[in-house]
Motif scaffolding. Sequence first.
Motif, PDB file in Angstrom:
ATOM      1  N   LYS A  13       0.600  -0.720   0.484  1.00  0.00           N
ATOM      2  CA  LYS A  13      -0.060   0.181   0.343  1.00  0.00           C
ATOM      3  C   LYS A  13       0.900   1.387   0.059  1.00  0.00           C
ATOM      4  O   LYS A  13       0.756   2.194  -0.659  1.00  0.00           O
ATOM      5  CB  LYS A  13      -1.063   0.065   1.258  1.00  0.00           C
ATOM      6  N   ASN A  14       2.301   1.151   0.729  1.00  0.00           N
ATOM      7  CA  ASN A  14       2.861   2.426   0.283  1.00  0.00           C
ATOM      8  C   ASN A  14       3.643   2.987  -0.436  1.00  0.00           C
ATOM      9  O   ASN A  14       3.300   4.062  -1.165  1.00  0.00           O
ATOM     10  CB  ASN A  14       4.168   2.615   1.825  1.00  0.00           C
ATOM     11  N   ASN A  15       4.139   1.156  -1.257  1.00  0.00           N
ATOM     12  CA  ASN A  15       4.409   1.912  -2.265  1.00  0.00           C
ATOM     13  C   ASN A  15       3.671   2.448  -3.242  1.00  0.00           C
ATOM     14  O   ASN A  15       3.761   2.697  -4.331  1.00  0.00           O
ATOM     15  CB  ASN A  15       5.377   0.418  -2.778  1.00  0.00           C
ATOM     16  N   GLU A  20       1.767   6.338  -6.904  1.00  0.00           N
ATOM     17  CA  GLU A  20       0.615   6.945  -7.689  1.00  0.00           C
ATOM     18  C   GLU A  20       1.333   8.513  -7.754  1.00  0.00           C
ATOM     19  O   GLU A  20       0.753   9.467  -8.328  1.00  0.00           O
ATOM     20  CB  GLU A  20      -0.745   7.436  -6.691  1.00  0.00           C
ATOM     21  N   ALA A  21       1.523   8.942  -6.532  1.00  0.00           N
ATOM     22  CA  ALA A  21       2.541  10.207  -6.122  1.00  0.00           C
ATOM     23  C   ALA A  21       3.296  10.691  -7.798  1.00  0.00           C
ATOM     24  O   ALA A  21       3.739  11.574  -8.004  1.00  0.00           O
ATOM     25  CB  ALA A  21       3.224  10.611  -5.244  1.00  0.00           C
ATOM     26  N   GLY A  54      -5.447   1.033  -7.581  1.00  0.00           N
ATOM     27  CA  GLY A  54      -5.156  -0.600  -7.789  1.00  0.00           C
ATOM     28  C   GLY A  54      -3.916  -0.442  -6.599  1.00  0.00           C
ATOM     29  O   GLY A  54      -3.612   0.257  -6.700  1.00  0.00           O
ATOM     30  N   LYS A  55      -3.398  -2.040  -7.104  1.00  0.00           N
ATOM     31  CA  LYS A  55      -2.052  -2.378  -6.417  1.00  0.00           C
ATOM     32  C   LYS A  55      -0.786  -2.223  -6.541  1.00  0.00           C
ATOM     33  O   LYS A  55      -0.101  -2.179  -6.424  1.00  0.00           O
ATOM     34  CB  LYS A  55      -2.123  -4.018  -6.634  1.00  0.00           C
ATOM     35  N   ARG A  56      -1.333  -1.449  -8.132  1.00  0.00           N
ATOM     36  CA  ARG A  56       0.847  -0.515  -8.287  1.00  0.00           C
ATOM     37  C   ARG A  56       1.647  -1.963  -7.923  1.00  0.00           C
ATOM     38  O   ARG A  56       2.597  -2.049  -7.299  1.00  0.00           O
ATOM     39  CB  ARG A  56       0.997   0.353  -8.028  1.00  0.00           C
ATOM     40  N   LEU A  57       0.899  -3.628  -8.220  1.00  0.00           N
ATOM     41  CA  LEU A  57       1.805  -4.107  -8.402  1.00  0.00           C
ATOM     42  C   LEU A  57       3.586  -4.679  -9.233  1.00  0.00           C
ATOM     43  O   LEU A  57       4.088  -4.814  -8.655  1.00  0.00           O
ATOM     44  CB  LEU A  57       1.733  -5.881  -8.578  1.00  0.00           C
ATOM     45  N   ARG A  58       2.843  -4.812 -10.327  1.00  0.00           N
ATOM     46  CA  ARG A  58       4.413  -4.223 -11.423  1.00  0.00           C
ATOM     47  C   ARG A  58       4.695  -3.445 -10.715  1.00  0.00           C
ATOM     48  O   ARG A  58       7.094  -3.758 -10.825  1.00  0.00           O
ATOM     49  CB  ARG A  58       3.840  -4.377 -12.667  1.00  0.00           C
ATOM     50  N   LEU A 104     -16.235  -1.286 -17.415  1.00  0.00           N
ATOM     51  CA  LEU A 104     -15.762  -1.059 -15.285  1.00  0.00           C
ATOM     52  C   LEU A 104     -14.929  -0.911 -15.606  1.00  0.00           C
ATOM     53  O   LEU A 104     -14.022  -2.795 -16.092  1.00  0.00           O
ATOM     54  CB  LEU A 104     -16.475  -1.821 -14.840  1.00  0.00           C
ATOM     55  N   ARG A 105     -13.246  -0.417 -14.503  1.00  0.00           N
ATOM     56  CA  ARG A 105     -11.937  -0.961 -14.651  1.00  0.00           C
ATOM     57  C   ARG A 105     -12.345  -0.641 -12.899  1.00  0.00           C
ATOM     58  O   ARG A 105     -11.862   0.274 -12.512  1.00  0.00           O
ATOM     59  CB  ARG A 105     -11.377  -0.082 -15.949  1.00  0.00           C
TER      60      ARG A 105
END
Length: 304
Positions: A13-15, A20-21, A54-58, A104-105
């Motif tokens: 979540k922090n990453n 995002e920022a 989103g999780k930003r997994l990549r 939807l996404r």
Amino acid sequence: MSENSASFKIRLKNNAAEVEACLAGILTDTAQPDEIARPEPLLAAMRHGVLNGGKRLRPFLVMESAALLGGDAQAALRIGAALECVHSYSLVHDDLPAMDDDDLRRGQPTVHIAHGEANAILAGDSLLTLAFDIIAAPETGLQDRQKTELVLALARASGIGGMAGGQALDLAAEGLALDETGITTLQAMKTGALIRFACEAGAIIAGSSDADRRLMRQYGEKIGLAFQLADDLLDLTADAETMGKATGKDAARGKGTLVALHGKDWTEAQLARLVQEAATLLEPFGERADVLNEAARFVANRRS
């Protein structure tokens, strides 16, 4: 939930907030050197496509792989942001009526619904281009050789022999009974290639040995396959509210998946095997690999 799992989710979540920022800071209305202007409707569509949670997994995998191998954190953040631009562009285009035709996404209207088809196409084009801008830009503190290697690796993972080619195979496969080899090839290209790149990128950023780069690439291949298996399982078992997008579409379109071919029990056994194989690859790093081991478990066991 175990202590490791809870700690991992906080880190994820922090990453994601950092990514995002970073992306928000890049996607401002201020034109950069050699840009003439940033049209507001196009910028709005790009921001809708990439600044949507989103999780930003990549990017997480880029950042954590680089951290494991001693790479620069700020450079890894920017490369992760670049990769997220490529991933987001692919979702914007995949959602178009000519492809998967989704409304939807991530629980929100897709970009073509919110901003029109033309702006969605241009937003995807611009996000893809922006990814390579981010890698090459002077703000990304890497040597030119590293940037060249990253550009080449990302281009190969995202183009005709990677993600875009995988989407073409996917569209052509509707209604066809693909065998296991065909399904595995399609999924390795459409989904696995960018996840593989994410892990290999960490080694490039860190200036690691060829052996460590190969190891991280293999780790990425394992969790890339696990990600797709879990995704196919969720398409079969989860609801749209949980997923934030339509579910059950693979079966409705006659798309072949390994889940459909072998069943739920086989898929869950394969996921467990892939997690163990990923852990075996990371054994040389000992406890320093705990985050990436937890990432493999997260990918295999995710519920959305």
